[in-house]
Design an enzyme around this catalytic site. Structure first.
Site, PDB file in Angstrom:
ATOM      1  N   TYR A  30      53.682  81.283  13.124  1.00  0.00           N
ATOM      2  CA  TYR A  30      54.822  82.668  12.905  1.00  0.00           C
ATOM      3  C   TYR A  30      54.865  82.820  13.342  1.00  0.00           C
ATOM      4  CZ  TYR A  30      51.287  85.427  11.085  1.00  0.00           C
ATOM      5  OH  TYR A  30      50.440  86.183  10.654  1.00  0.00           O
ATOM      6  N   ARG A  49      55.704  85.639  22.425  1.00  0.00           N
ATOM      7  CA  ARG A  49      54.198  85.400  21.774  1.00  0.00           C
ATOM      8  C   ARG A  49      54.563  84.621  21.398  1.00  0.00           C
ATOM      9  NH1 ARG A  49      52.173  90.021  17.517  1.00  0.00           N
ATOM     10  NH2 ARG A  49      54.184  88.762  16.655  1.00  0.00           N
ATOM     11  N   ARG A  97      47.046  62.440   7.029  1.00  0.00           N
ATOM     12  CA  ARG A  97      45.897  63.346   7.241  1.00  0.00           C
ATOM     13  C   ARG A  97      45.040  62.956   8.401  1.00  0.00           C
ATOM     14  NH1 ARG A  97      41.695  65.427   5.832  1.00  0.00           N
ATOM     15  NH2 ARG A  97      41.585  67.778   5.379  1.00  0.00           N
ATOM     16  N   HIS A  99      42.748  64.267  11.553  1.00  0.00           N
ATOM     17  CA  HIS A  99      42.582  65.468  12.386  1.00  0.00           C
ATOM     18  C   HIS A  99      42.956  65.984  13.517  1.00  0.00           C
ATOM     19  CE1 HIS A  99      39.742  66.883   9.284  1.00  0.00           C
ATOM     20  NE2 HIS A  99      39.622  68.298   9.864  1.00  0.00           N
ATOM     21  N   LYS A 143      49.231  83.802  16.528  1.00  0.00           N
ATOM     22  CA  LYS A 143      49.460  83.952  15.405  1.00  0.00           C
ATOM     23  C   LYS A 143      50.063  82.299  14.476  1.00  0.00           C
ATOM     24  CE  LYS A 143      52.468  87.212  13.620  1.00  0.00           C
ATOM     25  NZ  LYS A 143      51.837  88.600  12.997  1.00  0.00           N
ATOM     26  N   GLU A 175      40.622  95.483  14.479  1.00  0.00           N
ATOM     27  CA  GLU A 175      42.244  95.800  13.991  1.00  0.00           C
ATOM     28  C   GLU A 175      42.347  96.028  12.663  1.00  0.00           C
ATOM     29  OE1 GLU A 175      45.119  93.332  15.465  1.00  0.00           O
ATOM     30  OE2 GLU A 175      43.706  90.769  15.029  1.00  0.00           O
ATOM     31  N   LEU A 199      45.200  90.641  17.074  1.00  0.00           N
ATOM     32  CA  LEU A 199      46.087  89.818  17.610  1.00  0.00           C
ATOM     33  C   LEU A 199      47.264  90.877  18.328  1.00  0.00           C
ATOM     34  CD1 LEU A 199      48.557  88.129  16.781  1.00  0.00           C
ATOM     35  CD2 LEU A 199      49.706  90.066  15.858  1.00  0.00           C
TER      36      LEU A 199
END
Length: 275
Positions: A30, A49, A97, A99, A143, A175, A199
């Site tokens: 995101y 990014r 579902r 992995h 991110k 951070e 980040l």
């Protein structure tokens, strides 16, 4: 008006699949963009990014980067957003579902606007923080949607009556829960290097650029919680918080307990340049 999959539609018309891997694995990425005066702030840096994160987690985009940029620009225009944020995410798609990466899933993009005024009072007055052990995974430079540790950290701050946490790994500051951290000591600006432990914040990079333009010495090197406690100034940087002073950590004042001159100078330059 939202953007979902391939079209601009009302929020009420969006139906998320329970088989979306973003839902049950956090398998997605995101970005959050700030909008000033109807323009996406540092759009190119955000998209770069996004591309880097996608490459690292091996996620294929449903659109090209220029197309994504245009979609977000159109989204801002369709919502007549002047000041606020744009949130966007891309998941690996819908699949039963399991992995391993699904072989036939199509990535799903979602984006929407939120009208959010600049937090002027907080930026001017500053915040308080506590220290908190950084227990996140070792790819904090990506991110992704896996934000439960950040959520827990932010809630710990609120539980203690403060606004933010300063994360550290055995005493080495990294951070904060949703922002980068900088300190000033003897006129020198310090912040953790942009490696896998933090980040690579867009506003972090902007502030470092502004500091260098102001002939402020900058050192991208790790510092400790003790050095933080003895700093002359401290502040956080981020898309939604801009440059926000930290006045107190763990009940002790940072410097004189008020926003310092270097912080104020950087704030002024940021507003002059962007806001």
């Amino acid at each position: 008006m939202y953007f979902y999959k391939n079209e601009f539609i009302p929020k009420s018309d969006i139906h998320l699949s329970p088989d979306d891997r973003g839902y049950y694995f956090g398998d997605g990425i995101y970005e959050v963009f700030r909008v000033y005066q109807g323009q996406l702030y540092e759009q190119e840096a955000h998209l770069q990014r996004l591309q880097r994160t996608a490459n690292e987690v091996r996620l294929t985009f449903p659109f090209t980067i220029p197309q994504i940029g245009q979609i977000l620009t159109d989204l801002v225009a369709k919502n007549k957003l002047i000041d606020g944020t744009v949130y966007m995410q891309i998941t690996r798609g819908e699949a039963p579902r399991a992995h391993p990466f699904p072989s036939h899933a199509e990535p799903v993009m979602l984006a929407y606007c939120t009208e959010v005024p600049r937090p002027a009072a907080t930026i001017h007055n500053g915040i308080k923080a506590i220290t908190f052990a950084d227990i996140r995974w070792l790819r904090c430079d990506l991110k992704t949607l896996n934000l439960l540790p950040n959520v827990m950290a932010k809630q710990a701050a609120l539980d203690h009556g403060v606004q933010e946490v300063v994360l550290h790994r055995e005493g080495t500051v990294t951070e904060c829960s949703a922002s980068n951290l900088m300190i000033v000591k003897d006129g020198v600006l310090y912040t953790h290097p942009a490696n896998h432990l933090i980040l690579h914040g867009i506003t972090r990079a902007v502030v470092l650029r502004l500091a260098r333009a102001l002939d402020m010495p900058v050192k991208e090197e790790a510092f400790t919680t003790d050095q933080l406690a003895n700093a002359d100034e401290a502040f956080i940087t981020g898309t939604t918080v801009e440059i926000t002073p930290i006045l107190e950590v763990d009940g002790g004042p940072i410097g004189t307990g008020v926003p310092g001159p270097h912080t104020r100078k950087l704030q002024e330059e940021f507003v002059r340049t962007f806001a």
